[in-house]
Enzyme design. Structure first.
Site, mmCIF file in Angstrom:
data_model
loop_
_atom_site.group_PDB
_atom_site.id
_atom_site.type_symbol
_atom_site.label_atom_id
_atom_site.label_comp_id
_atom_site.label_asym_id
_atom_site.label_seq_id
_atom_site.Cartn_x
_atom_site.Cartn_y
_atom_site.Cartn_z
ATOM 1 N N GLU A 80 0.850 -1.189 0.000
ATOM 2 C CA GLU A 80 0.000 0.000 0.000
ATOM 3 C C GLU A 80 0.881 1.233 0.000
ATOM 4 O O GLU A 80 1.836 1.280 0.766
ATOM 5 C CB GLU A 80 -0.917 0.027 1.236
ATOM 6 C CG GLU A 80 -2.031 1.067 1.077
ATOM 7 C CD GLU A 80 -3.003 1.120 2.263
ATOM 8 O OE1 GLU A 80 -2.661 0.612 3.336
ATOM 9 O OE2 GLU A 80 -4.079 1.677 2.085
ATOM 10 N N ALA A 108 2.289 -0.630 10.868
ATOM 11 C CA ALA A 108 1.646 -1.920 10.601
ATOM 12 C C ALA A 108 0.778 -1.809 9.361
ATOM 13 O O ALA A 108 0.350 -0.718 8.987
ATOM 14 C CB ALA A 108 0.788 -2.349 11.797
ATOM 15 N N MET A 109 0.520 -2.959 8.715
ATOM 16 C CA MET A 109 -0.229 -2.991 7.462
ATOM 17 C C MET A 109 -1.200 -4.161 7.455
ATOM 18 O O MET A 109 -0.847 -5.279 7.830
ATOM 19 C CB MET A 109 0.765 -3.098 6.293
ATOM 20 C CG MET A 109 0.126 -3.306 4.937
ATOM 21 S SD MET A 109 -0.865 -1.859 4.450
ATOM 22 C CE MET A 109 -2.021 -2.647 3.319
ATOM 23 N N GLU A 110 -2.436 -3.865 6.967
ATOM 24 C CA GLU A 110 -3.562 -4.785 7.138
ATOM 25 C C GLU A 110 -3.714 -5.841 6.057
ATOM 26 O O GLU A 110 -4.849 -6.264 5.778
ATOM 27 C CB GLU A 110 -4.856 -3.968 7.193
ATOM 28 C CG GLU A 110 -5.253 -3.277 5.865
ATOM 29 C CD GLU A 110 -4.773 -1.852 5.741
ATOM 30 O OE1 GLU A 110 -3.783 -1.500 6.423
ATOM 31 O OE2 GLU A 110 -5.365 -1.089 4.965
ATOM 32 N N ASN A 111 -2.630 -6.336 5.434
ATOM 33 C CA ASN A 111 -2.769 -7.383 4.417
ATOM 34 C C ASN A 111 -3.778 -8.418 4.898
ATOM 35 O O ASN A 111 -3.726 -8.872 6.044
ATOM 36 C CB ASN A 111 -1.416 -8.054 4.179
ATOM 37 C CG ASN A 111 -0.298 -7.057 4.069
ATOM 38 O OD1 ASN A 111 -0.293 -6.253 3.146
ATOM 39 N ND2 ASN A 111 0.622 -7.062 5.026
ATOM 40 N N HIS A 137 -6.666 -1.818 15.115
ATOM 41 C CA HIS A 137 -6.785 -1.004 13.893
ATOM 42 C C HIS A 137 -6.653 -1.887 12.646
ATOM 43 O O HIS A 137 -7.501 -1.859 11.757
ATOM 44 C CB HIS A 137 -5.694 0.081 13.921
ATOM 45 C CG HIS A 137 -5.643 0.954 12.702
ATOM 46 N ND1 HIS A 137 -6.050 2.269 12.715
ATOM 47 C CD2 HIS A 137 -5.245 0.700 11.438
ATOM 48 C CE1 HIS A 137 -5.903 2.776 11.499
ATOM 49 N NE2 HIS A 137 -5.404 1.845 10.703
ATOM 50 N N GLU A 138 -5.598 -2.687 12.611
ATOM 51 C CA GLU A 138 -5.374 -3.525 11.423
ATOM 52 C C GLU A 138 -6.473 -4.572 11.269
ATOM 53 O O GLU A 138 -6.861 -4.924 10.153
ATOM 54 C CB GLU A 138 -4.006 -4.212 11.504
ATOM 55 C CG GLU A 138 -2.812 -3.256 11.623
ATOM 56 C CD GLU A 138 -2.814 -2.160 10.592
ATOM 57 O OE1 GLU A 138 -3.297 -2.381 9.460
ATOM 58 O OE2 GLU A 138 -2.354 -1.049 10.908
ATOM 59 N N HIS A 158 -9.541 -3.230 9.649
ATOM 60 C CA HIS A 158 -9.369 -3.176 8.191
ATOM 61 C C HIS A 158 -9.724 -4.494 7.505
ATOM 62 O O HIS A 158 -9.997 -4.500 6.310
ATOM 63 C CB HIS A 158 -7.910 -2.889 7.847
ATOM 64 C CG HIS A 158 -7.523 -1.443 7.908
ATOM 65 N ND1 HIS A 158 -8.254 -0.449 7.318
ATOM 66 C CD2 HIS A 158 -6.439 -0.836 8.449
ATOM 67 C CE1 HIS A 158 -7.634 0.720 7.513
ATOM 68 N NE2 HIS A 158 -6.534 0.502 8.199
ATOM 69 N N GLU A 186 -9.212 4.382 6.706
ATOM 70 C CA GLU A 186 -8.357 4.788 7.830
ATOM 71 C C GLU A 186 -9.102 5.467 8.968
ATOM 72 O O GLU A 186 -8.810 5.234 10.136
ATOM 73 C CB GLU A 186 -7.221 5.676 7.330
ATOM 74 C CG GLU A 186 -6.310 4.988 6.303
ATOM 75 C CD GLU A 186 -5.689 3.693 6.822
ATOM 76 O OE1 GLU A 186 -5.791 3.406 8.024
ATOM 77 O OE2 GLU A 186 -5.088 2.966 6.001
HETATM 78 ZN ZN ZN Z 1 -4.986 1.758 8.691
#
Ligand code: ZN
Length: 884
Positions: free
Chosen positions: A165, A301-304, A336-337, A340, A359
């Protein structure tokens, strides 16, 4: 994605707080609905078969992908996204048509990040497979497929991860790399047999190839956007726990799953909560959270989908250094993740214009869930801080609406800002309070159900919530999301009669830098309440008159769910101030936020905040004192460069804070509440910042004692004490910290020690940290952070240094962050010349449409100069009168 603010992360570090701080066919996305795209709309993918072979030692990989596509109308060329890759073959094969298609000519456009395949003859409409063989690069920063090198007790290790992203899947797979082009993915990877490979879905099969390599095939993904695909590879361990039929996992470097236990348990609890809230159960068979050493300037962090990626500092609890704040950050980040996984992954914004749908919602959902599952943390008060963060950004001329037009990749990257996250969160909180939490949830459930595996725009959400509420909310929602800025509600109170107080409310606009601006118009939901009385609600459309039961001070924005500022007439403010200690803590915080901002902007006396601080009893809610400590730290910084005046302010601030610290103390008490634990580290950091010699010496004494007594600093205080010591370090202390950093083999602790080397107040030591950042020593993802941290106290030195070494520094910064990184270095400068320097940098190096971040830094420097010139004299006068 969980974004990080470089400067706030630094402020936290300095304050000793934390180092963190499937179903529809392609025809269902008809051309007319794709509002924005950078790709031609003639060809639509539906499935990718991807096979990759990483060569970690050579920092390259080989790829082969076969994409099932539908050609919607005859065309002679196919354009898709591809970046930094070389094609060795491209072949288009019809699924049903019995025609032969000649191999196309391949043209790569690096600037547009596309590859175009041009065929000698037009391709008829129909279904095809597009097969491509290519090779790509493994990077050192978190874009595309990248490597993180880290120390372990057993020696150096290298792990691979992906980060896509907003627009970096195109570095890994030639693809239609835009959120609306959803497709299914079959991923296969050929990897060293001893290592663990991870992706969105569980492993379907493993084939030992006999040469030390294994081919790992993952189960097919659900229909999803390219930016959510994930691949990771390394010497990992995995721990799991079942929750509501889903296998929750944490994946760490070897031997550290125990440090992820809190994240694992938290994720299991959050999943149950979300399955209930969203009304649609989590749709994948597993949900991993992968801990990675290192850091990024952009995100934590990233929500893959099914494979959340999180830097270790936001996922692991190392018992040597973990604090309560770390636990809270880990919980908030995971929540949060995980939000998503529904808002973003299952239902995705159609284009980056509506990024806030991802977001803002995930931020709000995380805050709500933290309050619910951890009431002992009292994070409900954090809502005011979130709103203040958004308003600080929203009150300058360079702000933008929550929903904003995005055209380029760079603009999409810049959309990850506090308007998208924090204003988005604050607007949702206001609308939820307006329709009621149950109604809001009903609307959200319908929205998720209606758009699962699809793409949406903001109005799709408003439609469902409005239908559930049975009253209009779309206009209010539009007012707050389609136009920028902050409503200002002016309050006039008439005398009380018949046990009721009448308020006259008038809407204007609050800005920090445009006092003569013609105000925009909003419909503003307002809740007013007299002290101890019943709340009364109205919607202010220009102006309103409101009758509130009760006499005595009336509070507007009671409960603080509104996104607006409140300006009371002076007599009304005086009455509220007199009863300040009796207000609910959240209203105390809200009032202090308004008073600070209105005072600094010149709409109220600048000293109003100090009046409230003085009216705050020592036994007030710890979070109120935390806010005051933060406010004092801010004023201290405004005085930077003027030692005599700064010292006078510091003396006043110390006199207010020291009695509070005397109650809190250095040692944790068994029965103290969690907010007190957090206040302790915050006060130690701020008191040291303000020059409290007793605190600084105690920190130094404990640090020195550590050599002979490992218990000299409890884990909860370690980061704070080290930060105070590093900040006030002399050369010998700095050398000692440096030696400790070098010898450390735990990445989480090592990264922190290198960051600390950059917070020294001393110019020469800051210069040494900057020089070190350009070497290989700190590790590829630590260097940019060191430069950023040094810039907080030495903005001019760090900005000049980074520009003088731009070719080297560029390699240390994520590609998605570069247009923000350099301007941010100058942001705490008080030298008017910095404005010209940032402008010159932007003119030379930033595309015209991507200058908002740079322009915002300039606007904030100009604002700070105004405050120094126009407001500090009033503070000086107040101090002279009220005694330092
Ligand atoms: Zn986010």
């Amino acid at each position: 994605m969980r974004k990080i603010h470089l400067i706030s992360a630094i402020a936290l570090a300095l304050a000793g707080v934390s180092m963190a701080t499937l179903a529809a066919t392609p025809a269902a996305a008809p051309e007319a609905e794709l509002a924005t795209t950078q790709l031609p709309r003639t060809v639509v993918p539906s499935h990718y078969d991807v096979a990759v072979t990483p060569h970690a030692d050579k920092m390259t990989f080989d790829g082969k992908v076969t994409v099932a596509v539908d050609v919607l109308k005859p065309t002679t060329s196919i354009t898709l996204n591809a970046l930094d890759m070389a094609f060795s073959s491209v072949k288009l094969t019809p699924t049903r048509l019995k025609i032969a298609i000649a191999d196309p000519k391949v043209t790569v456009d690096a600037a547009a990040q596309t590859a175009t395949f041009t065929f000698p003859q037009p391709i008829p409409a129909g279904s095809y497979t597009l097969a491509m063989t290519y090779s790509g690069k493994i990077g050192t920063q978190a874009n595309g497929l990248f490597a993180i090198d880290y120390d372990t007790k057993a020696g150096k290790q290298r792990a691979l991860y992906t980060q896509f992203e907003n627009s970096d899947a195109r570095r890994f797979i030639p693809s239609w790399d835009e959120p609306a082009y959803k497709a299914t993915f079959d991923l296969t990877a050929t990897v060293p047999s001893a290592q663990m490979a991870v992706s969105n879905m569980p492993v379907a099969s493993r084939t030992d190839l006999g040469n030390g390599l294994t081919r790992v095939a993952f189960q097919p993904s659900p229909k999803m956007s390219t930016y959510l695909l994930f691949f990771g590879l390394g010497d990992f361990d995995r721990a799991t726990e079942m929750s509501d039929g889903t296998e929750i996992g944490v994946i760490t470097q070897k031997g550290l799953t125990g440090q992820a236990d809190f994240a694992l348990k938290s994720s299991a609890a959050v999943l149950r909560e979300y399955n209930d809230y969203f009304g649609v159960p989590y749709p994948l068979p597993k949900l991993d959270n992968i801990a990675s050493p290192g850091s990024s300037q952009f995100f934590s962090a990233m929500e893959n989908w099914g494979a959340i990626y999180t830097f270790e500092y936001a996922l692991l609890l190392d018992p040597k250094i973990a604090t309560l704040r770390d636990r809270q950050n880990i919980f908030g980040t995971a929540a949060h993740e995980m939000a998503h996984q529904w808002f973003g992954d299952l239902v995705t914004m159609r284009w980056w214009d509506d990024l806030w749908l991802n977001e803002g919602f995930a931020s709000w959902m995380a805050a709500r869930t933290t309050e619910k599952l951890h009431p002992e943390w009292h994070t409900e008060l954090d809502a005011v801080g979130t709103r203040e963060g958004a308003m600080s950004r929203d009150a300058v001329a360079t702000t933008h609406p929550v929903v904003q037009h995005v055209e380029t990749v760079e603009q999409a990257s810049q959309a990850f800002d506090s308007i998208t996250y924090s204003k988005g969160e604050a607007v949702i909180r206001m609308l939820e309070a307006y329709v009621g939490p149950d109604t809001w949830r009903t609307g959200v459930r319908k929205y998720i159900k209606a758009h699962a595996y699809g793409n949406t725009v903001s109005d799709d959400l408003w439609r469902e919530v409005q239908a559930a509420a049975g009253k209009p909310i779309t206009r209010i929602a539009h007012d707050f999301t389609l136009q920028p800025g902050i409503p200002l509600i002016r309050v006039e109170t008439s005398a009380c009669s018949d046990g009721k107080t009448t308020l006259k409310l008038t809407q204007g606009e609050f800005t920090k830098d445009r006092p003569n601006k013609t105000p925009l118009k909003w419909q503003v939901p307002v809740i007013a309440q007299s002290l101890g009385g019943e709340p009364v609600r109205t919607v202010v459309d220009g102006s309103a008159t409101l009758s509130v039961p009760g006499c005595g001070p009336v509070l507007v924005n009671a409960g603080q769910s509104g996104y607006y500022r409140t300006l009371y007439a002076p007599t009304q403010f005086a009455a509220i101030k007199a009863d300040f200690a009796r207000l609910a803590p959240i209203d105390q915080l809200g009032l202090m936020g308004d008073t600070w901002a209105l005072g600094m902007a010149g709409l109220e006396p600048a000293s109003g905040y100090l009046d409230l601080a003085q009216a705050t009893p020592a036994d007030a809610d710890p979070q109120i004192w935390g806010d005051i400590a933060g406010g004092f730290s801010g004023l201290h910084a405004y005085y930077r460069g003027d030692k005599a005046r700064q010292a006078r302010f510091d003396a006043f601030a110390l006199k207010q804070l020291q009695p509070v610290f005397a109650r809190v103390g250095w040692e944790a008490k068994a029965d103290e509440g969690d907010p007190t634990t957090n206040l302790r580290t915050q006060l130690i950091g701020v008191l040291a910042d303000l020059g409290d010699t007793a605190v600084i010496q105690e920190a130094q004494r404990r640090y020195a004692a550590l050599a002979s007594d490992p218990k000299a600093i409890p884990a909860a205080l370690r980061k704070t004490v080290f930060a105070v010591v590093a900040r006030h370090a002399d050369a010998a202390t700095w050398d000692k910290l440096h030696a400790e950093a070098k010898a450390e083999t735990t990445p989480l602790i090592k990264d922190q020690l290198y960051s600390l080397l950059a917070i020294a107040e001393d110019d020469a030591l800051a210069q040494r940290a900057l020089d070190m950042a350009l070497t290989d020593e700190p590790g590829a993802t630590n260097s940019a952070r060191m430069i950023g941290i040094a810039a907080y106290q030495h903005p001019d030195m760090a900005f000049d240094f980074a520009l003088a070494h731009r070719a080297q520094v560029d390699k240390l910064v994520d590609s998605s962050s570069s247009s923000r990184f350099y301007p941010a270095l100058g942001s705490s400068s008080n030298d008017p010349a910095m404005i010209g320097k940032i402008k010159a940098y932007a003119d030379a190096h930033i595309a015209k449409g991507s200058r908002r971040a740079a322009d915002t830094v300039i606007a904030n420097i100009e604002y700070r100069q105004m405050v120094r010139k126009e407001r500090l004299p009033a503070i000086d006068a107040w101090l002279a009168k009220n005694g330092g």
